[in-house]
Design a protein around this motif. Structure first.
Motif, short mmCIF file in Angstrom:
data_model
loop_
_atom_site.label_atom_id
_atom_site.label_comp_id
_atom_site.label_asym_id
_atom_site.label_seq_id
_atom_site.Cartn_x
_atom_site.Cartn_y
_atom_site.Cartn_z
N PRO A 45 0.83 -1.31 -0.08
CA PRO A 45 -0.14 -0.06 -0.13
C PRO A 45 0.80 1.19 -0.07
O PRO A 45 0.77 2.11 0.84
N LEU A 46 1.67 1.34 -0.98
CA LEU A 46 2.60 2.51 -1.11
C LEU A 46 2.67 2.96 -2.51
O LEU A 46 2.58 2.25 -3.80
N VAL A 47 2.93 4.28 -2.55
CA VAL A 47 2.94 5.14 -3.82
C VAL A 47 4.07 5.98 -3.99
O VAL A 47 4.48 6.63 -3.03
N ALA A 48 4.77 5.80 -4.94
CA ALA A 48 5.99 6.86 -5.24
C ALA A 48 5.22 7.97 -6.14
O ALA A 48 4.86 7.80 -7.18
N ALA A 49 5.30 8.98 -5.26
CA ALA A 49 4.31 10.26 -5.69
C ALA A 49 4.79 10.84 -7.36
O ALA A 49 6.14 10.79 -7.14
N PRO A 50 4.06 11.56 -7.88
CA PRO A 50 4.64 12.08 -9.02
C PRO A 50 5.43 13.48 -8.60
O PRO A 50 4.72 14.38 -7.72
N MET A 51 6.68 13.74 -9.01
CA MET A 51 7.58 15.02 -8.83
C MET A 51 7.80 15.66 -9.98
O MET A 51 8.88 15.31 -10.57
N ALA A 52 7.25 16.60 -10.19
CA ALA A 52 7.25 17.21 -11.57
C ALA A 52 8.51 18.05 -11.49
O ALA A 52 9.00 18.52 -10.29
N GLY A 53 9.25 18.40 -12.70
CA GLY A 53 10.38 19.23 -12.87
C GLY A 53 12.04 18.55 -12.61
O GLY A 53 12.60 19.01 -12.97
N GLY A 54 11.42 17.15 -12.79
CA GLY A 54 12.79 16.32 -13.05
C GLY A 54 13.13 15.18 -11.83
O GLY A 54 13.84 14.26 -12.34
N ALA A 55 12.53 15.40 -10.72
CA ALA A 55 12.87 14.44 -9.64
C ALA A 55 12.30 12.97 -10.00
O ALA A 55 13.04 12.06 -9.71
N VAL A 62 4.64 8.60 -1.12
CA VAL A 62 5.73 9.20 -0.45
C VAL A 62 6.51 9.87 -1.58
O VAL A 62 6.39 9.51 -2.71
N GLY A 63 7.15 10.98 -1.33
CA GLY A 63 7.68 11.69 -2.43
C GLY A 63 9.14 12.30 -2.06
O GLY A 63 10.11 11.98 -2.06
N THR A 64 9.02 13.17 -0.76
CA THR A 64 10.27 13.67 -0.27
C THR A 64 11.27 12.52 0.20
O THR A 64 12.55 12.67 -0.01
N LEU A 65 10.69 11.52 0.73
CA LEU A 65 11.70 10.34 1.16
C LEU A 65 12.31 9.80 0.05
O LEU A 65 13.46 9.23 0.16
N LEU A 66 11.77 10.32 -1.21
CA LEU A 66 12.59 9.33 -2.40
C LEU A 66 13.77 10.55 -2.97
O LEU A 66 14.59 10.11 -3.97
#
Length: 346
Positions: free
Chosen positions: A12-22, A238-242
């Protein structure tokens, strides 16, 4: 662990979309390979570039999604206010030889981020999930994407937005708490984003809607994931953690700042793009946040070249250092290790 109902993944985990290149294809492959779901970031992408990414992601043969930015429907900003802000940030632009007069002249009056072309692309080449951020997508586009076979998610920040998304025909919601890094998904960029626990935002939405929920914002480890699942979320993004992982496309300047003790706190600001976004507190944010107009994406275009050059020069004081409140837990190494650590107690 049973596969999640909404996204069909092992965890139950998602890698969030991070626009701008991340967000990169390597990050998508690493996180989905570890059992999570992952999104491509369609925001700011040219349609042809996004089409190529979708084609390559399909070849990985794992479920994934695409996130799009919903264009603003309100009238554009006051040109005088934008010009006044340009004058204010001119010394910062001069530090990197950016011609701010030229940048101001080039700012488009409107910018829909190639909305029609991207929606048409996703109709012709469907992906398992399409999510929307920054507002309610047109109901006709929601229906068209669902008819193409995509699950449609809408990002919301309040129960009122959640109810409106449900009426549009969304299949599920991304409930973003105020502690998320990067842009707030609030439908009203004029709204003050007050601090609150993401679990409280999730519980408030779950109490008002029957739609399944993806929780996002302020996740700093496995305990936070468990807390959000208990609050009623079906899965957690999660985004920042990646951002510091091997596969992320984060700039070196941004990576280093996330671990730099000089940048210990975050704040929600319009200083970089004209829309509320949470970032590490640096000099540019401190100097200009009180004066930034509500003007997205015009301020984004105005400051883009300055931010690009700041990143290249290692100038963290003038860069948009997007980060959620859990940024101190962002570790280096493989992204798969982050997914495994978050899933350790599930």
């Amino acid at each position: 662990m049973a596969r999640t109902t909404l996204l069909g993944t092992d965890l139950p985990l998602v890698a969030a979309p991070m626009a701008g290149g991340a967000t990169t294809l390597d990050l998508l492959a690493a996180t989905t390979g570890a059992g999570a779901f992952a999104f491509l970031a369609g925001g700011y992408q040219a349609p042809d570039t996004l089409a190529d990414q979708i084609h390559r992601a399909h070849q990985q043969a794992r479920p994934f999604g695409v996130n799009l930015f919903v264009p603003a429907t309100a009238p554009g900003p006051d040109p005088a206010a934008l010009a006044a802000y340009a004058r204010r940030i001119a010394p910062d632009a001069a530090a990197h030889d950016v011609d701010l007069d030229a940048a101001l002249t080039a700012v488009p009056a409107t910018d829909d981020d190639h909305w029609a072309a991207k929606v048409d692309l996703l109709r012709r080449d469907p992906v398992p999930v399409v999510s929307f951020t920054f507002g309610p997508p047109p109901a006709a586009d929601v229906a068209a994407l669902r008819a193409a076979g995509s699950v449609v998610l809408v990002t919301v920040t309040t129960p009122q937005e959640a109810l409106a998304a449900e009426e549009l025909g969304a299949d599920g919601l991304v409930v973003q708490g105020p502690r998320a890094g990067g842009h707030s998904g609030t439908w009203d960029p004029r709204r003050s984003v007050a601090d609150a626990e993401t679990a409280d935002a999730v519980a408030a939405v779950v109490a008002r809607t029957r739609l399944p929920v993806v929780a996002a914002g302020g996740v700093d480890g496995a305990a936070a994931v468990a807390r959000l699942l208990r609050a009623g979320a079906q899965t957690v993004a999660v985004g920042t953690l990646l951002l510091r992982t091997d596969e992320a496309g984060t700039s070196r300047t941004h990576r280093d700042a996330l671990a730099d003790p000089r940048y210990a706190t975050t704040a929600v600001t319009r200083a970089f793009t004209g829309r509320p976004a949470r970032a590490l507190v640096n000099g540019f944010l401190t100097r200009h946040d009180p004066y930034a107009p509500v003007a997205y994406p015009q301020v984004h275009h105005l400051t883009r070249e300055l931010r690009r050059r700041a990143a290249a020069a290692g100038d963290a004081e003038r860069l948009h250092l997007w980060a959620g409140t859990g940024h101190r837990s962002a570790a280096t190494g493989p992204a798969a290790d982050v997914v495994r650590a978050l899933a350790a107690d599930l």
